[in-house]
Design an enzyme around this catalytic site. Structure first.
Site, PDB file in Angstrom:
ATOM      1  N   ASP A 162     -56.786 -36.476  21.045  1.00 46.49           N
ATOM      2  CA  ASP A 162     -56.684 -36.052  22.442  1.00 46.49           C
ATOM      3  C   ASP A 162     -58.053 -35.679  23.010  1.00 46.49           C
ATOM      4  O   ASP A 162     -58.835 -34.952  22.382  1.00 46.49           O
ATOM      5  CB  ASP A 162     -55.739 -34.844  22.539  1.00 46.49           C
ATOM      6  N   GLU A 180     -58.774 -40.736  22.930  1.00 45.26           N
ATOM      7  CA  GLU A 180     -58.655 -40.620  24.373  1.00 45.26           C
ATOM      8  C   GLU A 180     -60.012 -40.138  24.867  1.00 45.26           C
ATOM      9  O   GLU A 180     -60.487 -39.078  24.465  1.00 45.26           O
ATOM     10  CB  GLU A 180     -57.572 -39.613  24.775  1.00 45.26           C
TER      11      GLU A 180
END
Length: 598
Positions: free
Chosen positions: A245, A282
């Site tokens: 993330d 990401e």
């Protein structure tokens, strides 16, 4: 027995709490570590008391059955009898990925109940199942990005043993498993890491407050905490890839960035296990260095999310231009995304107010970029959590799926997208602190007001209460939908697209040379060329003629959203003039027929 140890470098004393009993831990040979010998039996509840404060959960807790504020429970990761000895793994590059949220994927909301739907994913043609974060978080329901126990599996999902059962069941069906992990921050409630050591630093500021300490005093053990966590999922739980993330918020000025260190450790484990292991980042920086090998000066990630492709497709189909969609929506932008990977590759970003990104060299495999038309973020962070299906015609939804699944990137579907689900996916939480719950409500209201959602929805709309059970329940998939005619039609279309992708290497080619585009902004048509194949799109409301070129004469229409007999008078091949007449909001895939080469 399960070993028990904890890193608390500044503590004068650490005690093991098992019920009312307190047992002093011994300083270990490793600097800053405390340990208990001979350890504890599996299934034992325990916690740590640091300098008289606590008890606190173990920073490396495998299971928090009493919630994030309660004691940890020991877990024997080696007890599971694995059945996947023949599993050889799956490279995520070029695979068809499927993102799901365990709590809303099925009525049961557990990993075990998710197993019951794996056969559906196999029939659809999915290659990799990506699970949204499982780390223990406050309450029973949430997205998982406010997790506070990164080594644990959320109890409401079934705990760590359920994850092993899920991965085993997936591998038995030929499905790889990717796990979403969050290393850039912890949630605000139940975060006790700071009680043990310098896990955080004020040297940097992130959207969530202090940054994880990756380059200040004590950072060596914090980095090991992250790397060990990643290796544990891949080794002990047989996970095939990790989705990392918001890696741009991993603030690290060390000579070797954490991601590069992690890349090396995962590569060594992959060699040891004899199967591919992936790291999917990401990243918001639009920099190819993220997926450049460490030996060439990059961070060594296997792949990265490419939001520019999502924005280009979404804004083109919906006409939305608010917020970060401001620079997207034209056919020029759509063409650039497919040709160049990033729309912002050094160009001005109106949303950010600065030049953004860098070009992607043509020799870089486009499979290193994961593309989507829906994700948990792009749906859930909308004001109402509504999917594109709420406003787009079935034909436009089919166009989005076609561009995604025939493009050069690694495609990812969001759960339910394969049948054009209409259920929303909203932002939901279950904070036990009333003040924190109210702060989350207010934050969502402010975010709603700051992104121009009123213009999208045509007026003021009440933001769903993140803390309300109804918000969570509304986000559950409706598994009766795939049986409905409209949804069944879209599901059949997606399955056909994946079949074509598998049957024709040109439709899954990740080279930049395999991609060409043509378009007419006034007429509203767009053609994506993939070697000898052409994906013809008419996004206009009215029927139109899409020129494919003289060489396309006689080429076969391999698949079309609207029946060709209603458009072309029954013809299944491209007419001699090399044009294809499409209905409004229509798309067709054309392949070479005898003697033709579109």
């Amino acid at each position: 027995m399960i070993p028990v140890a904890v890193w608390a470098p500044d503590a004068r004393g650490v005690e093991l709490a098992t019920g009312a009993e307190r047992t002093p831990l011994t300083r270990a040979a490793r600097d800053g570590w405390w340990e208990h010998a001979p350890g504890l039996p599996p299934g034992t509840d325990y916690a740590f008391v640091v300098d008289g404060a606590g008890p606190f959960p173990d920073p490396r807790s495998a299971h928090q059955p009493h919630g994030v504020h309660g004691p940890s429970r020991t877990f024997d990761a080696g007890a599971h009898a694995w059945r996947d000895a023949d599993w050889r793994g799956r490279d995520v590059r070029g695979a068809v990925v499927y993102e799901l949220h365990v709590g809303t994927f099925t009525p049961g909301g557990t990993l075990d109940s998710a197993i019951e739907r794996l056969d559906h994913l196999v029939r659809t043609g999915i290659d990799v199942v990506e699970l949204m974060p499982l780390a223990a978080f406050p309450g029973r329901r949430g997205w998982g990005y406010d997790g506070v126990a990164p080594y644990a599996v959320h109890d409401a999902y079934g705990g760590p043993a359920a994850l092993q059962r899920f991965v085993d069941a997936a591998h038995a069906r030929g499905l790889a498993v990717a796990l979403d992990v969050v290393y850039n921050h912890l949630g605000p409630s139940g975060n006790y890491l700071g009680r043990f050591g310098p896990y955080f630093t004020d040297a940097y500021e992130t959207p969530w407050g202090s940054a994880v300490n990756l380059d200040q005093a004590g950072s060596a053990e914090v980095r090991a905490y992250v790397v060990d966590n990643a290796l544990r999922w891949l080794r002990d739980f047989h996970v095939d890839a990790l989705r990392l993330d918001a890696t741009h918020e991993l603030r690290d000025s060390s000579p070797t960035h954490l991601l590069a260190e992690l890349s090396g450790a995962v590569a060594r484990l992959a060699d040891e296990l004899g199967r591919p292991l992936g790291l999917i980042a990401e990243s918001d920086v639009n920099d190819v260095a993220t997926v450049t090998p460490v030996a060439d000066g990059g961070l060594g990630m296997t792949a990265q999310w490419d939001d520019d492709v999502h924005h280009a497709i979404h804004a083109f189909l919906t006409g939305e231009r608010h917020g970060y969609y401001g620079d997207f929506g034209s056919l020029v932008t759509l063409a650039k995304a497919f040709r160049d990977v990033f729309v912002h590759d050094g160009s001005w970003s109106t949303f950010r107010g600065q030049e953004w990104g860098a070009p992607v060299p043509p020799e870089i495999d486009r499979h290193r970029f994961l593309a989507s038309t829906s994700t948990h973020d792009q749906v859930g962070n909308r004001g109402l959590g509504d999917r594109p299906t709420a406003t787009l015609t079935p034909g436009l939804v089919a166009i989005g799926a076609t561009l995604l699944l025939t493009g050069p990137f690694t495609p990812m579907l969001f759960m339910g997208e394969e049948w054009a689900a209409r259920t929303p996916f909203r932002y939901f939480t279950d904070m036990d602190d009333p003040a924190l719950g109210e702060a989350i409500r207010e934050g969502r209201r402010e975010e709603f007001g700051g992104h121009g959602w009123e213009a999208v929805y045509g007026g003021e709309v009440e933001v769903p209460d993140p803390q309300a059970l109804a918000t969570f329940e509304a986000s559950r998939l409706d598994w009766s939908e795939p049986e409905r005619p409209g949804n069944a039609r879209h599901l059949a279309w997606v399955r056909r697209l994946i079949e074509l992708r598998r049957a024709h290497p040109e439709l899954r080619d990740g080279s930049s040379a395999s991609v060409d585009v043509a378009y007419d902004a006034d007429a509203g048509w767009f053609v994506l060329r993939r070697g000898p194949f052409a994906v013809a799109v008419n996004a206009d409301d009215e029927p139109g003629v899409v020129p494919l070129g003289a060489g396309a004469a006689g080429a076969t229409v391999l698949a079309s959203w609207e029946p060709r007999d209603t458009i072309d008078g029954g013809g299944r091949t491209v007419p001699p003039d090399g044009t294809l007449r499409l209905a409004g909001h229509d798309v067709a895939i054309v392949g070479p027929g005898e003697g033709s080469s579109p």
